[in-house]
Design a protein around this motif. Sequence first.
Motif, short mmCIF file in Angstrom:
data_model
loop_
_atom_site.label_atom_id
_atom_site.label_comp_id
_atom_site.label_asym_id
_atom_site.label_seq_id
_atom_site.Cartn_x
_atom_site.Cartn_y
_atom_site.Cartn_z
N VAL A 159 0.28 16.46 13.52
CA VAL A 159 0.31 15.15 12.86
C VAL A 159 -0.62 15.13 11.64
O VAL A 159 -0.38 14.38 10.70
CB VAL A 159 -0.06 14.01 13.84
N LEU A 160 -1.66 15.97 11.64
CA LEU A 160 -2.51 16.07 10.46
C LEU A 160 -1.71 16.60 9.27
O LEU A 160 -1.84 16.12 8.14
CB LEU A 160 -3.70 16.99 10.74
N ALA A 161 -0.86 17.59 9.53
CA ALA A 161 0.01 18.10 8.48
C ALA A 161 0.98 17.03 8.01
O ALA A 161 1.29 16.92 6.83
CB ALA A 161 0.78 19.33 8.99
N VAL A 162 1.44 16.21 8.95
CA VAL A 162 2.35 15.10 8.59
C VAL A 162 1.64 14.12 7.67
O VAL A 162 2.21 13.63 6.69
CB VAL A 162 2.86 14.39 9.86
N THR A 163 0.36 13.80 7.98
CA THR A 163 -0.36 12.84 7.14
C THR A 163 -0.58 13.38 5.73
O THR A 163 -0.50 12.63 4.76
CB THR A 163 -1.72 12.48 7.76
N LEU A 164 -0.85 14.67 5.61
CA LEU A 164 -1.01 15.26 4.28
C LEU A 164 0.30 15.14 3.50
O LEU A 164 0.31 14.80 2.32
CB LEU A 164 -1.43 16.72 4.40
N TYR A 165 1.40 15.41 4.18
CA TYR A 165 2.72 15.28 3.57
C TYR A 165 3.02 13.84 3.19
O TYR A 165 3.65 13.55 2.16
CB TYR A 165 3.78 15.82 4.53
N SER A 166 2.55 12.89 4.02
CA SER A 166 2.87 11.47 3.80
C SER A 166 2.20 10.89 2.57
O SER A 166 2.60 9.82 2.09
CB SER A 166 2.46 10.65 5.04
N LEU A 167 1.18 11.56 2.04
CA LEU A 167 0.48 11.03 0.88
C LEU A 167 1.39 10.91 -0.33
O LEU A 167 1.14 10.09 -1.22
CB LEU A 167 -0.72 11.93 0.55
N ARG A 168 2.45 11.68 -0.39
CA ARG A 168 3.39 11.58 -1.50
C ARG A 168 4.02 10.19 -1.54
O ARG A 168 4.28 9.65 -2.63
CB ARG A 168 4.47 12.66 -1.39
N TYR A 169 4.27 9.62 -0.38
CA TYR A 169 4.89 8.30 -0.32
C TYR A 169 3.89 7.20 -0.67
O TYR A 169 4.27 6.17 -1.23
CB TYR A 169 5.48 8.07 1.06
#
Length: 384
Positions: free
Chosen positions: A153-163
């Motif tokens: 989920v930490l990787a998901v949050t890093l990815y989510s910063l684009r949004y």
Amino acid sequence: MIFYGLLGAATIALACLVNRETVCRRGAGGTVTRRQAMNGAVLFTLFLIMAGTASLRIDVGNDYGNYVTTFHEIYVGGYVVTEPGFNLLVKLVFRLAGGENYLLVFGLFAVVTAVLFLKAMYDQSVDFTISFALFMLLGLYFRTFNTVRYYFVLAVTLYSLRYVLKKEYGKFILLILFAAFFHKSVLVVIPLYLIAALPWKKWQVILGTALAVSLPLFQNFWMAVVLKLYPSYQNTIYLQKDTGLEGSLMGIIRCAAVLVLGLCAYRETIRDNKANLLYFKLNLLGLALYTCASFLPLVSRFGYYLITAHILLVPGILKNMPETSESGKSLRNKKRIMYAATAGFCLLYFVYFLMTAHQEGVRVLPYHSWIFTEKEWLNGSFIF
């Protein structure tokens, strides 16, 4: 330790071959250029190394054994505190495997986590090589061997910063809600990331500072609030651990170092740069959390949601630092010093990480692989 050092050196050397600036350019007729093919080959090689090393490990990580026990309880219908999405995935993998093959579960999380981190760095960083070097030297990759659902989920949050940067908040919230089915602590990033995305005014900064100061002054109250939000910590050994400032020291040092780097080039690289400003604010929130909320159990889990963006912020500062100021003054030496200071800090940090990687709470050393073991753990295992 030698194995991790060689792994870090080899992967960073490979990352130097990636040139993201040309990746979006197509050849005649939409064909893939030689540079794009090279980028793809390097990224795939990095993925194989990262996912392979993580998948082939056995009893590496502070909670490896606890996860194996949790997998078994999920499979037999026992009581577990893990989230429903995680439980459903474990059941599905075991059913497809025809039994309790926990290595497949660890392998699956290793693959997905590696893909997400590489995707986020490749798409969102202004310099993939620097981001990847930070990813390795700050020990983030090796920490993914611990708490596999958390680092997913930490990787998901890093990815989510684009949004967040695109102000596509609906997509951001939906992605975080999905991640919460694997580790519900991730819900904390919804308010934190949105707060960081706001244009901060003086009264808001004053209010935030007062809130931060209240954390150590009213520890019992804030502890009760945290336990309401995350009740699985109630009556656990985590509440008996006195983290304190000493336990948060490396997080504080890391945030302070990034703060100094940012302040050295705030006007040139952060003030008018939307992405860098967001990451810089996240670093400030992380520093406040580590210094004022160090009494909270496992504060690093919340802190990492804020400071993992370092791997995007630092290259954003270094690459955007001009060689001349608006007045025509040369900034070339200053830029070189910033690069050298960053490299030196990261190398020292990596050495410290390797020296402490065997300790409780991390325990990613020594490295064991199931390739060289029988059915029993560590029986004839190959130790690097």
